[in-house]
Design a protein around this motif. Structure first.
Motif, PDB file in Angstrom:
ATOM      1  N   THR A   1      14.451  71.652 -38.297  1.00 45.57           N
ATOM      2  CA  THR A   1      14.191  70.204 -38.372  1.00 45.57           C
ATOM      3  C   THR A   1      15.451  69.375 -38.120  1.00 45.57           C
ATOM      4  N   HIS A   2      16.636  69.922 -38.452  1.00 43.89           N
ATOM      5  CA  HIS A   2      17.890  69.169 -38.354  1.00 43.89           C
ATOM      6  C   HIS A   2      19.000  70.013 -37.729  1.00 43.89           C
ATOM      7  N   PRO A   3      18.849  70.353 -36.431  1.00 44.53           N
ATOM      8  CA  PRO A   3      19.890  71.170 -35.805  1.00 44.53           C
ATOM      9  C   PRO A   3      21.256  70.482 -35.835  1.00 44.53           C
ATOM     10  N   ASP A   4      22.284  71.283 -36.084  1.00 41.78           N
ATOM     11  CA  ASP A   4      23.674  70.782 -36.126  1.00 41.78           C
ATOM     12  C   ASP A   4      23.867  69.650 -37.131  1.00 41.78           C
ATOM     13  N   CYS A   5      23.086  69.688 -38.221  1.00 43.85           N
ATOM     14  CA  CYS A   5      23.267  68.720 -39.306  1.00 43.85           C
ATOM     15  C   CYS A   5      23.821  69.440 -40.531  1.00 43.85           C
ATOM     16  N   TYR A   6      24.712  68.757 -41.233  1.00 47.59           N
ATOM     17  CA  TYR A   6      25.376  69.376 -42.371  1.00 47.59           C
ATOM     18  C   TYR A   6      25.382  68.439 -43.566  1.00 47.59           C
ATOM     19  N   LEU A   7      25.421  69.062 -44.746  1.00 45.57           N
ATOM     20  CA  LEU A   7      25.514  68.319 -46.006  1.00 45.57           C
ATOM     21  C   LEU A   7      26.907  68.508 -46.588  1.00 45.57           C
ATOM     22  N   HIS A   8      27.510  67.420 -47.020  1.00 51.61           N
ATOM     23  CA  HIS A   8      28.773  67.488 -47.751  1.00 51.61           C
ATOM     24  C   HIS A   8      28.549  66.876 -49.123  1.00 51.61           C
ATOM     25  N   ARG A   9      28.998  67.601 -50.158  1.00 51.53           N
ATOM     26  CA  ARG A   9      28.923  67.029 -51.513  1.00 51.53           C
ATOM     27  C   ARG A   9      30.324  66.649 -51.951  1.00 51.53           C
TER      28      ARG A   9
ATOM     29  N   TYR B   1      36.856  67.515 -43.181  1.00 52.23           N
ATOM     30  CA  TYR B   1      35.687  66.623 -43.260  1.00 52.23           C
ATOM     31  C   TYR B   1      36.024  65.243 -42.683  1.00 52.23           C
ATOM     32  N   VAL B   2      37.240  64.787 -42.953  1.00 50.42           N
ATOM     33  CA  VAL B   2      37.674  63.512 -42.370  1.00 50.42           C
ATOM     34  C   VAL B   2      37.760  63.635 -40.849  1.00 50.42           C
ATOM     35  N   VAL B   3      38.290  64.765 -40.357  1.00 52.59           N
ATOM     36  CA  VAL B   3      38.389  64.960 -38.902  1.00 52.59           C
ATOM     37  C   VAL B   3      36.986  64.892 -38.278  1.00 52.59           C
TER      38      VAL B   3
ATOM     39  N   LEU C   1      35.008  76.591 -40.457  1.00 48.71           N
ATOM     40  CA  LEU C   1      35.965  76.614 -41.566  1.00 48.71           C
ATOM     41  C   LEU C   1      35.372  75.948 -42.810  1.00 48.71           C
ATOM     42  N   MET C   2      34.737  74.793 -42.607  1.00 47.11           N
ATOM     43  CA  MET C   2      34.175  74.051 -43.746  1.00 47.11           C
ATOM     44  C   MET C   2      32.973  74.782 -44.349  1.00 47.11           C
ATOM     45  N   LEU C   3      32.185  75.438 -43.484  1.00 42.45           N
ATOM     46  CA  LEU C   3      31.062  76.226 -43.990  1.00 42.45           C
ATOM     47  C   LEU C   3      31.599  77.387 -44.843  1.00 42.45           C
ATOM     48  N   ASP C   4      32.640  78.061 -44.335  1.00 43.24           N
ATOM     49  CA  ASP C   4      33.223  79.196 -45.065  1.00 43.24           C
ATOM     50  C   ASP C   4      33.783  78.765 -46.408  1.00 43.24           C
ATOM     51  N   ARG C   5      34.394  77.566 -46.427  1.00 42.85           N
ATOM     52  CA  ARG C   5      35.019  77.095 -47.673  1.00 42.85           C
ATOM     53  C   ARG C   5      34.024  76.447 -48.622  1.00 42.85           C
ATOM     54  N   GLY C   6      32.803  76.217 -48.150  1.00 47.09           N
ATOM     55  CA  GLY C   6      31.810  75.555 -48.988  1.00 47.09           C
ATOM     56  C   GLY C   6      31.922  74.037 -48.971  1.00 47.09           C
TER      57      GLY C   6
ATOM     58  N   LYS D   1      48.506  54.158 -46.298  1.00 50.26           N
ATOM     59  CA  LYS D   1      48.696  55.418 -47.023  1.00 50.26           C
ATOM     60  C   LYS D   1      47.580  55.538 -48.057  1.00 50.26           C
ATOM     61  N   SER D   2      46.857  56.647 -48.000  1.00 48.03           N
ATOM     62  CA  SER D   2      45.704  56.827 -48.879  1.00 48.03           C
ATOM     63  C   SER D   2      45.724  58.232 -49.452  1.00 48.03           C
ATOM     64  N   ILE D   3      45.607  58.328 -50.770  1.00 50.56           N
ATOM     65  CA  ILE D   3      45.629  59.663 -51.390  1.00 50.56           C
ATOM     66  C   ILE D   3      44.626  59.743 -52.535  1.00 50.56           C
ATOM     67  N   GLY D   4      44.025  60.916 -52.712  1.00 46.82           N
ATOM     68  CA  GLY D   4      43.219  61.168 -53.898  1.00 46.82           C
ATOM     69  C   GLY D   4      41.725  60.976 -53.720  1.00 46.82           C
ATOM     70  N   SER D   5      41.294  60.571 -52.504  1.00 49.35           N
ATOM     71  CA  SER D   5      39.858  60.407 -52.261  1.00 49.35           C
ATOM     72  C   SER D   5      39.522  60.970 -50.895  1.00 49.35           C
ATOM     73  N   GLY D   6      38.357  61.580 -50.775  1.00 54.89           N
ATOM     74  CA  GLY D   6      37.901  62.065 -49.470  1.00 54.89           C
ATOM     75  C   GLY D   6      36.736  61.244 -48.968  1.00 54.89           C
TER      76      GLY D   6
END
Ligand code: GTP
Ligand code: SPV
Ligand code: MN
Length: 527
Positions: free
Chosen positions: A54-62, A140-142, A40-45, A192-197
């Motif tokens: 070199t990095h199997p099952d590794c992902y970048l999040h911006r 991403y939090v999950v 899902l996250m890959l599809d959404r970018g 309670k936290s809002i507005g930041s990931g």
């Protein structure tokens, strides 16, 4: 799915009524669940796959460029009486705070999925461990919570058995810093936290639960929740002593926790065992010693400065099943940051073409997330329900001048004073100016969920008849010479300082008494 626990179901329903998600998903923590979320996250970018060779099952999040660090000025402790939060926290009355933040939560999950994340901070069967449930609209939090905590079915089973849990409500909202808050209601065991990931703002098990709410619980229940690494030092005789060390954010905890002994020490048989790199929950045992667990199950570590010479253990765990946040990438899609090696990346942390000389390619607070078990120096002792006994507590800061490499406090009371009067230069781990010296008592200035006056009194209260308390030390790896370079080699060589501490604990070495405390004896090296 719903839970057997009525209070949990009811809270999820209340939150859903407020935030109006399209769907509700209860996280079980399974590999299949992670696979679906990752796709899902890959599809959404939201994620980008890194080089699978070199990095199997590794992902970048911006991250959003305005959302790359903790935000201390937007972090509140909301108690009925302001003096309970103390001068060390931003305060708001709970009624006002709920009203203000609930207005931001209203309808914020429309079109999104609400994820329910049951998690356990600490080994699932540990009496020191505590559970929570985070609700979030960020996959991403999950994915990060799955690496950082014991998350899913086993945690839910414990929560249903115990009947209580810390409530954490999180939404990325619209990522507008003007509508961002991180609020704590310790009297209600609620966050309670809002507005930041980002990191500590969004992974609520970490700083919000394990430190701010945790420190509040610890005070009323007679234990300590601290911003400390836990490391085991095994000597050539095969005896292991555990050390807990509090350094402020980005001041060396991860590195000390997985230190590789210098060659001579390795040959002599010294070994280093990693229990935790950021948070320590300590409780007095029946034997009078302090017993500690790492409530986390993963590392959210600073990437810049992590290289083969400084932290080979970290590098070894980062070549599979890791999430990288705000690092740069090379032409062949490998993660890269300053201090890794001499390669030149092609994309900076924002995803723009990297122009050499235009500033750092990786964000100075770029991070990796990885399961603790992937660390070569990880020890199964980290899963021990009793925890490990602590022989020494170390406080330390990043101080360019004045503060010596190491000194020992005279006794527990003096040690509490040493911890309380700590100071350190600010770092990129929080938004705001970097390099400004500020008081950061016990490295807890941003994390103590109650009045620092009460906190110091709580520390002092452990000095009781029958207590076998650890010795307390202070270190500074970051003193600089007139040439602007660090005077001390740091990293693996820090074991030389730890060895001195452990010798002091065993009464095997003399020290020199000085006005600040006990210092190592001066010894001229033979040339
Ligand atoms: P948080 O995760 O923010 O709590 O940080 P931390 O305390 O775990 O800090 P970490 O170990 O990630 O180190 C932060 C930065 O300090 C990195 O760039 C390290 O390379 C650098 N560093 C760590 N230990 C030493 C040391 O002994 N000497 C020097 N000079 N730098 C160090
Ligand atoms: C710190 O800032 O001390 C960290 C990173 O460990 S964060 O999770 O963002 O708090
Ligand atoms: Mn930290």
């Amino acid at each position: 799915m719903t839970s057997k626990l009525a209070t949990l179901n009811q809270w999820v329903q209340e939150v859903a009524a407020l935030t109006q998600p399209d769907r509700i998903h209860w996280c079980d923590g399974s590999a299949a669940e992670l696979q679906v979320l990752t796709q899902l996250m890959l599809d959404r970018g939201d994620l980008q796959a890194l080089n699978p060779e070199t990095h199997p099952d590794c992902y970048l999040h911006r991250s959003h460029p305005s959302d790359v660090a903790r935000v201390e000025h937007l972090t509140f402790v909301c108690t009925r009486h302001p003096e309970d939060a103390g001068p060390n926290n931003n305060w708001m009355h709970p009624t006002e705070a709920h009203a203000e933040i609930d207005a931001l939560f209203a309808g914020c999950m429309k079109g999104r999925t609400l994820y329910v994340i049951p998690y356990c901070m600490g080994p699932i069967d540990s009496p020191i461990a505590r559970c929570g449930v985070e609700i979030t609209d960020s996959p991403y939090v999950v994915a990060n919570m799955r690496l950082m905590t014991r998350m899913g079915d086993a945690a839910l089973a414990r929560i249903e058995r115990e009947g209580h849990f810390v409530r954490g409500l999180h939404s990325i909202g619209d990522l507008d810093p003007a509508r961002r808050f991180i609020m704590h209601f310790p009297e209600e065991l609620t966050i309670k936290s809002i507005g930041s990931g980002y990191g500590g703002n969004a992974l609520l098990g970490k700083k919000c639960h394990a430190l701010r709410i945790g420190s509040w619980q610890a005070r009323s229940e007679g234990w300590l929740a601290e911003h400390m690494l836990i490391v085991g030092i095994e000597n050539p005789q095969g005896e292991t002593h555990y050390i807990a060390a509090a350094f402020p954010s980005a001041c060396g905890k991860t590195n000390l926790a997985m230190l590789i002994p210098p060659e001579g020490y390795r040959e002599a048989g010294w070994k280093v065992w990693t229990i935790g790199d950021d948070i320590c929950w300590m409780s007095p045992g029946e034997d009078g010693r302090l017993w500690a667990i790492n409530p986390e199950a993963g590392f959210f570590g600073v990437a810049p400065g992590t290289g083969a010479k400084t932290n080979a253990n970290a590098l070894a765990m980062l070549n599979r099943e890791a999430i990288f946040t705000n690092v740069a990438v090379t032409a062949d899609n490998q993660p890269w940051w300053e201090g890794l090696d001499e390669r030149v990346p092609t994309k900076d942390w924002k995803g723009n073409d990297y122009v050499p000389g235009s500033g750092p390619a990786a964000h100075p607070n770029s991070r990796f997330t990885v399961a603790a078990k992937r660390c070569p120096s990880w020890t199964p002792k980290a899963e021990d329900a009793r925890g490990v006994p602590i022989s020494a507590i170390v406080f330390g800061g990043r101080r360019e001048s004045l503060v010596p490499l190491v000194f020992e406090a005279r006794d527990w009371t003096h040690g509490v004073l040493v911890g309380a009067s700590m100071a350190s230069e600010t770092t990129a781990a929080a938004t705001g100016a970097v390099g400004v010296v500020r008081r950061d008592s016990m490295a807890m200035k941003p994390f103590c969920g109650y009045n620092f006056g009460d906190y110091f009194a709580h520390w002092l209260s452990f000095d009781q008849a029958g207590a076998k308390l650890p010795k307390i030390f202070h270190v500074n790896w970051f003193r600089k010479g007139s040439d602007g370079k660090f005077l001390w080699p740091g990293f693996g060589d820090n074991l030389r300082v730890l060895e001195w501490m452990l010798k002091r604990c065993e009464g095997r070495v003399e020290a020199v008494d000085t006005p600040v405390g006990q210092l190592p004896q001066r010894r001229r090296l033979e040339s």
